[in-house]
Design an enzyme around this catalytic site. Structure first.
Site, mmCIF file in Angstrom:
data_model
loop_
_atom_site.group_PDB
_atom_site.id
_atom_site.type_symbol
_atom_site.label_atom_id
_atom_site.label_comp_id
_atom_site.label_asym_id
_atom_site.label_seq_id
_atom_site.Cartn_x
_atom_site.Cartn_y
_atom_site.Cartn_z
ATOM 1 N N TYR A 1 -14.877 -18.559 7.102
ATOM 2 C CA TYR A 1 -15.039 -18.880 8.531
ATOM 3 C C TYR A 1 -15.334 -20.372 8.725
ATOM 4 O O TYR A 1 -14.715 -21.030 9.571
ATOM 5 C CB TYR A 1 -16.171 -18.016 9.096
ATOM 6 C CG TYR A 1 -16.417 -18.168 10.571
ATOM 7 C CD1 TYR A 1 -15.625 -17.493 11.503
ATOM 8 C CD2 TYR A 1 -17.453 -18.973 11.050
ATOM 9 C CE1 TYR A 1 -15.861 -17.624 12.869
ATOM 10 C CE2 TYR A 1 -17.694 -19.109 12.407
ATOM 11 C CZ TYR A 1 -16.906 -18.428 13.307
ATOM 12 O OH TYR A 1 -17.140 -18.564 14.665
ATOM 13 N N LYS B 1 -13.017 -23.040 10.801
ATOM 14 C CA LYS B 1 -13.519 -23.757 11.985
ATOM 15 C C LYS B 1 -13.530 -25.271 11.760
ATOM 16 O O LYS B 1 -13.335 -26.047 12.690
ATOM 17 C CB LYS B 1 -14.918 -23.231 12.347
ATOM 18 C CG LYS B 1 -14.903 -21.787 12.832
ATOM 19 C CD LYS B 1 -14.094 -21.654 14.116
ATOM 20 C CE LYS B 1 -14.050 -20.250 14.670
ATOM 21 N NZ LYS B 1 -13.300 -20.156 15.924
HETATM 22 P P1 NAP Z 1 -15.703 -11.578 20.362
HETATM 23 O O1 NAP Z 1 -16.709 -11.157 21.397
HETATM 24 O O2 NAP Z 1 -15.584 -10.790 19.098
HETATM 25 O O3 NAP Z 1 -14.264 -11.686 21.075
HETATM 26 C C1 NAP Z 1 -13.163 -12.067 20.324
HETATM 27 C C2 NAP Z 1 -11.916 -11.987 21.171
HETATM 28 O O4 NAP Z 1 -10.823 -12.435 20.363
HETATM 29 C C3 NAP Z 1 -11.572 -10.574 21.612
HETATM 30 O O5 NAP Z 1 -11.025 -10.598 22.908
HETATM 31 C C4 NAP Z 1 -10.494 -10.160 20.587
HETATM 32 O O6 NAP Z 1 -9.595 -9.178 21.070
HETATM 33 C C5 NAP Z 1 -9.792 -11.469 20.414
HETATM 34 N N1 NAP Z 1 -8.984 -11.556 19.204
HETATM 35 C C6 NAP Z 1 -9.368 -11.380 17.913
HETATM 36 N N2 NAP Z 1 -8.314 -11.522 17.086
HETATM 37 C C7 NAP Z 1 -7.242 -11.783 17.874
HETATM 38 C C8 NAP Z 1 -5.869 -12.018 17.616
HETATM 39 N N3 NAP Z 1 -5.376 -11.999 16.381
HETATM 40 N N4 NAP Z 1 -5.045 -12.236 18.679
HETATM 41 C C9 NAP Z 1 -5.532 -12.238 19.940
HETATM 42 N N5 NAP Z 1 -6.815 -12.045 20.232
HETATM 43 C C10 NAP Z 1 -7.671 -11.809 19.220
HETATM 44 O O7 NAP Z 1 -15.978 -13.080 19.882
HETATM 45 P P2 NAP Z 1 -16.803 -14.277 20.559
HETATM 46 O O8 NAP Z 1 -18.169 -14.271 19.991
HETATM 47 O O9 NAP Z 1 -16.629 -14.269 22.034
HETATM 48 O O10 NAP Z 1 -16.071 -15.523 19.892
HETATM 49 C C11 NAP Z 1 -15.010 -16.205 20.550
HETATM 50 C C12 NAP Z 1 -14.712 -17.469 19.763
HETATM 51 O O11 NAP Z 1 -15.877 -18.287 19.679
HETATM 52 C C13 NAP Z 1 -14.279 -17.193 18.317
HETATM 53 O O12 NAP Z 1 -13.276 -18.102 17.937
HETATM 54 C C14 NAP Z 1 -15.540 -17.454 17.527
HETATM 55 O O13 NAP Z 1 -15.282 -17.826 16.205
HETATM 56 C C15 NAP Z 1 -16.129 -18.603 18.323
HETATM 57 N N6 NAP Z 1 -17.569 -18.771 18.133
HETATM 58 C C16 NAP Z 1 -18.439 -17.778 18.459
HETATM 59 C C17 NAP Z 1 -19.787 -17.985 18.261
HETATM 60 C C18 NAP Z 1 -20.810 -16.956 18.617
HETATM 61 O O14 NAP Z 1 -21.999 -17.180 18.325
HETATM 62 N N7 NAP Z 1 -20.452 -15.851 19.254
HETATM 63 C C19 NAP Z 1 -20.261 -19.189 17.727
HETATM 64 C C20 NAP Z 1 -19.329 -20.176 17.396
HETATM 65 C C21 NAP Z 1 -17.989 -19.965 17.611
HETATM 66 P P3 NAP Z 1 -9.936 -7.587 20.933
HETATM 67 O O15 NAP Z 1 -11.107 -7.336 21.847
HETATM 68 O O16 NAP Z 1 -8.669 -6.921 21.326
HETATM 69 O O17 NAP Z 1 -10.290 -7.367 19.477
#
Ligand code: NAP
Length: 248
Positions: free
Chosen positions: A155, A159
């Site tokens: 990961y 990133k």
């Molecule tokens: P999340 O709640 O798990 O949501 C992820 C979203 O991405 C969902 O809508 C999922 O669709 C979609 N997705 C996954 N694989 C996909 C693919 N191959 N094609 C199209 N859509 C896809 O995640 P989140 O926490 O909101 O994170 C969003 C972004 O922020 C990510 O890139 C993550 O790495 C980054 N981020 C998050 C955090 C954190 O603390 N949460 C911190 C730093 C960075 P489905 O619902 O259909 O599976």
């Protein structure tokens, strides 16, 4: 405020979490929104919320790590709206493991879903953006890509890769009115972080100077700023949204 009226925004992975919050915040500013998920569970629900805010758009279920599905997604957007102005590469996932226990498949999956997807989507929108001499590409990276996180070699690498992609593409397209920036969230409360064991979260909280986990709205506000007219002279940058976790 409707400073993004007439703008068309694609937000990958906007069925839930950070992506949904970005979609709603951009909709509040007047943009029309293309929501996306991979399982088909929730992109429609996000679009319904966008409509409640008085905007409109499309919901497209597509795996953004697959080039044919990305091309089809962008073609649908261009056929429907004639343009794409804002791309937020937000889709992402985790497969955490210590390197000695991590199968190669978990490395490959994370590079494909988190990093290759951003490259594919950027490549698909870049010609239409260049033709209009306007574009905003925002890549959702992570504090994990800046500081490294044990158990996340796959990961963190994906990133950090997004940051290299951001800077290289920013240089390629700056003269065409297109900005490319990254946002690096810290710990944000979503389904992704809900999977983290409580003892890890307990260790992390004291490291955050702000003393709290972030909200999806904290990230969305930063993205909306970079997507707006007032950020036109900002490109190739990484904006941390992490309560001070990473300071460079
Ligand atoms: P999340 O709640 O798990 O949501 C992820 C979203 O991405 C969902 O809508 C999922 O669709 C979609 N997705 C996954 N694989 C996909 C693919 N191959 N094609 C199209 N859509 C896809 O995640 P989140 O926490 O909101 O994170 C969003 C972004 O922020 C990510 O890139 C993550 O790495 C980054 N981020 C998050 C955090 C954190 O603390 N949460 C911190 C730093 C960075 P489905 O619902 O259909 O599976």
């Amino acid at each position: 405020m409707s400073d993004l009226a007439e703008r068309i925004a694609i937000i990958t992975g906007s069925g839930q979490g950070i992506g949904r919050a970005i979609a709603l915040e951009l909709a509040r500013r007047g943009a029309r929104i293309v929501t996306n998920d991979v399982t088909g569970c929730c992109a429609d629900d996000t679009l319904a919320l966008v409509r409640e805010l008085g905007s409109d758009g499309l919901a497209v279920t597509a795996d953004v790590s697959d080039s044919a599905q990305v091309e089809s997604l962008v073609k649908t957007v261009i056929d429907t709206f004639g343009q794409v102005d804002i791309l937020v590469n937000n889709a992402g996932t985790t497969r955490d493991n210590l390197i000695m226990r991590m199968p190669e498949e978990e490395w490959d999956l994370i590079q494909r879903v988190n990093l290759k997807s951003a490259w594919l989507c950027s490549k698909a929108v870049i010609r239409p953006m260049m033709r209009r001499k306007y574009g905003r590409i925002i890549n959702i990276s992570s504090a994990s890509g800046l500081m490294g996180q044990a158990g996340q070699t796959n990961y963190s690498a994906s990133k950090a890769g997004m940051i290299g992609l951001t800077k290289a593409l920013a240089r390629e397209v700056a003269s065409r009115g297109i900005t490319v920036n990254a946002v690096a969230p810290g710990f944000i409360k979503t389904a992704l972080t809900d999977k983290m064991p409580q003892d890890i979260l307990d260790q992390l909280l004291p490291l955050i100077p702000a003393g709290r986990i972030g909200t999806v709205e904290d990230v969305a506000h930063a993205v909306v700023f970079l997507a707006g007219e007032r950020a036109s002279y900002i490109t190739g940058q990484v904006l941390s949204v992490d309560g001070g976790l990473v300071m460079s």
